[in-house]
Motif scaffolding. Sequence first.
Motif, PDB file in Angstrom:
ATOM      1  N   ASP A  76       0.807  -1.220   0.000  1.00 12.06           N
ATOM      2  CA  ASP A  76       0.000   0.000   0.000  1.00 12.06           C
ATOM      3  C   ASP A  76       0.844   1.276   0.000  1.00 12.06           C
ATOM      4  O   ASP A  76       0.328   2.357   0.273  1.00 12.06           O
ATOM      5  CB  ASP A  76      -0.936   0.012   1.220  1.00 12.06           C
ATOM      6  CG  ASP A  76      -1.991  -1.081   1.128  1.00 12.06           C
ATOM      7  OD1 ASP A  76      -2.363  -1.436  -0.002  1.00 12.06           O
ATOM      8  OD2 ASP A  76      -2.436  -1.577   2.171  1.00 12.06           O
ATOM      9  N   PRO A  91       2.083   3.028   4.147  1.00  7.31           N
ATOM     10  CA  PRO A  91       0.769   2.514   4.556  1.00  7.31           C
ATOM     11  C   PRO A  91       0.440   2.951   5.976  1.00  7.31           C
ATOM     12  O   PRO A  91       1.324   3.304   6.765  1.00  7.31           O
ATOM     13  CB  PRO A  91       0.942   0.993   4.464  1.00  7.31           C
ATOM     14  CG  PRO A  91       2.142   0.779   3.603  1.00  7.31           C
ATOM     15  CD  PRO A  91       3.029   1.952   3.823  1.00  7.31           C
ATOM     16  N   ALA A  92      -0.846   2.928   6.321  1.00  8.72           N
ATOM     17  CA  ALA A  92      -1.279   3.370   7.648  1.00  8.72           C
ATOM     18  C   ALA A  92      -0.706   2.495   8.747  1.00  8.72           C
ATOM     19  O   ALA A  92      -0.486   2.970   9.867  1.00  8.72           O
ATOM     20  CB  ALA A  92      -2.805   3.383   7.713  1.00  8.72           C
ATOM     21  N   TYR A  93      -0.432   1.209   8.461  1.00 11.10           N
ATOM     22  CA  TYR A  93       0.119   0.348   9.509  1.00 11.10           C
ATOM     23  C   TYR A  93       1.597   0.642   9.764  1.00 11.10           C
ATOM     24  O   TYR A  93       2.146   0.218  10.772  1.00 11.10           O
ATOM     25  CB  TYR A  93      -0.067  -1.132   9.170  1.00 11.10           C
ATOM     26  CG  TYR A  93       0.472  -1.564   7.829  1.00 11.10           C
ATOM     27  CD1 TYR A  93       1.809  -1.892   7.665  1.00 11.10           C
ATOM     28  CD2 TYR A  93      -0.362  -1.659   6.724  1.00 11.10           C
ATOM     29  CE1 TYR A  93       2.306  -2.272   6.446  1.00 11.10           C
ATOM     30  CE2 TYR A  93       0.124  -2.053   5.487  1.00 11.10           C
ATOM     31  CZ  TYR A  93       1.454  -2.356   5.353  1.00 11.10           C
ATOM     32  OH  TYR A  93       1.938  -2.739   4.134  1.00 11.10           O
ATOM     33  N   ASP A 142       2.772   4.093   9.323  1.00 10.44           N
ATOM     34  CA  ASP A 142       2.635   5.423   9.927  1.00 10.44           C
ATOM     35  C   ASP A 142       1.156   5.806   9.873  1.00 10.44           C
ATOM     36  O   ASP A 142       0.631   6.091   8.792  1.00 10.44           O
ATOM     37  CB  ASP A 142       3.482   6.444   9.160  1.00 10.44           C
ATOM     38  CG  ASP A 142       3.366   7.854   9.740  1.00 10.44           C
ATOM     39  OD1 ASP A 142       2.674   8.027  10.756  1.00 10.44           O
ATOM     40  OD2 ASP A 142       3.969   8.778   9.163  1.00 10.44           O
ATOM     41  N   PRO A 143       0.460   5.809  11.027  1.00  9.88           N
ATOM     42  CA  PRO A 143      -0.980   6.141  11.018  1.00  9.88           C
ATOM     43  C   PRO A 143      -1.269   7.506  10.398  1.00  9.88           C
ATOM     44  O   PRO A 143      -2.353   7.713   9.847  1.00  9.88           O
ATOM     45  CB  PRO A 143      -1.353   6.115  12.506  1.00  9.88           C
ATOM     46  CG  PRO A 143      -0.322   5.240  13.142  1.00  9.88           C
ATOM     47  CD  PRO A 143       0.946   5.482  12.362  1.00  9.88           C
ATOM     48  N   HIS A 144      -0.314   8.448  10.462  1.00 12.94           N
ATOM     49  CA  HIS A 144      -0.516   9.778   9.895  1.00 12.94           C
ATOM     50  C   HIS A 144      -0.156   9.832   8.411  1.00 12.94           C
ATOM     51  O   HIS A 144      -0.428  10.837   7.752  1.00 12.94           O
ATOM     52  CB  HIS A 144       0.308  10.807  10.669  1.00 12.94           C
ATOM     53  CG  HIS A 144      -0.016  10.864  12.126  1.00 12.94           C
ATOM     54  ND1 HIS A 144      -1.200  11.356  12.618  1.00 12.94           N
ATOM     55  CD2 HIS A 144       0.695  10.446  13.214  1.00 12.94           C
ATOM     56  CE1 HIS A 144      -1.215  11.271  13.943  1.00 12.94           C
ATOM     57  NE2 HIS A 144      -0.071  10.711  14.329  1.00 12.94           N
ATOM     58  N   ARG A 145       0.477   8.761   7.895  1.00 12.94           N
ATOM     59  CA  ARG A 145       0.852   8.650   6.486  1.00 12.94           C
ATOM     60  C   ARG A 145       1.622   9.893   6.022  1.00 12.94           C
ATOM     61  O   ARG A 145       1.314  10.501   4.991  1.00 12.94           O
ATOM     62  CB  ARG A 145      -0.370   8.399   5.614  1.00 12.94           C
ATOM     63  CG  ARG A 145      -1.195   7.190   6.011  1.00 12.94           C
ATOM     64  CD  ARG A 145      -1.996   6.654   4.851  1.00 12.94           C
ATOM     65  NE  ARG A 145      -1.120   6.013   3.868  1.00 12.94           N
ATOM     66  CZ  ARG A 145      -1.547   5.612   2.673  1.00 12.94           C
ATOM     67  NH1 ARG A 145      -2.795   5.789   2.320  1.00 12.94           N
ATOM     68  NH2 ARG A 145      -0.708   5.039   1.832  1.00 12.94           N
ATOM     69  N   ARG A 146       2.629  10.260   6.793  1.00 13.92           N
ATOM     70  CA  ARG A 146       3.441  11.422   6.455  1.00 13.92           C
ATOM     71  C   ARG A 146       4.378  11.100   5.294  1.00 13.92           C
ATOM     72  O   ARG A 146       5.046  10.054   5.303  1.00 13.92           O
ATOM     73  CB  ARG A 146       4.230  11.871   7.677  1.00 13.92           C
ATOM     74  CG  ARG A 146       3.370  12.509   8.758  1.00 13.92           C
ATOM     75  CD  ARG A 146       4.089  12.603  10.072  1.00 13.92           C
ATOM     76  NE  ARG A 146       4.266  11.276  10.677  1.00 13.92           N
ATOM     77  CZ  ARG A 146       4.448  11.074  11.980  1.00 13.92           C
ATOM     78  NH1 ARG A 146       4.475  12.097  12.812  1.00 13.92           N
ATOM     79  NH2 ARG A 146       4.599   9.853  12.446  1.00 13.92           N
TER      80      ARG A 146
END
Length: 411
Positions: free
Chosen positions: A374, A389-391, A393-397
């Motif tokens: 992803d 991917p969000a898993y 970095d949850p903030h998707r920086r």
Amino acid sequence: MQGSGNHWGKTKEEMVAALQDVEAQGRRIEYTGLELVAHLNNQGLATELGYSNPAALLVHALRISPKEAKRRLAQAEELFPSITPTGSVIEPALPATASALAAGDIGSEAVDVIRKTLKDLPDLEPEKLALAESTMVAQAAEDDPNALARFGTRVRNIVDPDGPPPPDPEPKQPDRILHIRARRDGGLDFRGHLPAEDAHLLHPVIKKGEQRPTDRADDRCQAERTADAFVETLRMAAQCPSQPTKNGLRTPVAITISYDDLLKDLDDRILVGPDTYLTAREARRIACDSHLFPAVLGSKSEPLDIGVSSYTVPAHIRRALILRDGGCAFPSCGAPASACDAHHIIHWRNHGPTKVDNLVLLCPHHHRLVHRSDWTIQMVDRIPRFIPPAYIDPHRRPRTNSARRSIPTAA
């Protein structure tokens, strides 16, 4: 200077006891972390998320070194049950060690010492191995890891005084051998041997390619780096201008798949060829930067027309990519441009144009990762930015390759 905790009024004995309690808690948490790693490995989650191996996922998800990721995987495999591809459960090799870590009685370094000690005793009966493990675990409650390693030598001498059996003499092998076995999926399994006078032709080229880059977190194991270096050697040989049949062109690959199927998201479907098996996703990755032959097939799959071949990425555009990216643009990767493919950010199946602002250089390892996972790419001010991917970095920086980015200087 006061600390953040309420420890300054404690006696010396209470301070040591509090430190021991925190250490035990950390060990129990470490046990839980290894248990999660074991479940991740058993369920094949890394592959489902697009990673080639669990260690590569741990490097990105936990921001740890590849060495640490492999160490945790090795510990998890021996401390917890594993599941075979057929669904059978294999009991852990070190159950007593796992229990001691879960209780906080031993630490990670002691686990590694026990693993190494027992790994040197592969020919012992299960009962003697269990005895050696329990003896080591009991001693680990008293010794530091260095002392435990010395104690392990005594344990080996006691439970296995004769040492490993001598190896059986093998018949003399020919100077040059190469065993090749074709796999059903189109891959090859091979092993062989070259004498010294021939090895010097291959070894220097492989050795240079398998060196771990110093400017990136290389999550490949030694065997994977060697394989990538060998493939790169084959690629250079195939593209060599003096090669009589290819004349330096990328090797053309004919994939018998309809255009409609190639555009669809048939990522789990197997495309059956006479001797090659690919998913549609893999076919699209190959089509990113390859020598394409448009073909029209009849109802019986006979070729009716073969179009003029063309490069997906022309040479002048590739030169511009090399000037802009310098090599693989993926964060932390230091692969040179000569080892990279040109990847379409907006894929050609979605009418993505073959122009510099829609292309980015990726090494084969990260090219596969982008296609399978992803990770996404955005072009901002003509700089490729990678969205994890969000898993991861949850903030998707967005991330960029620091090795390719210029460092601002003070005014």
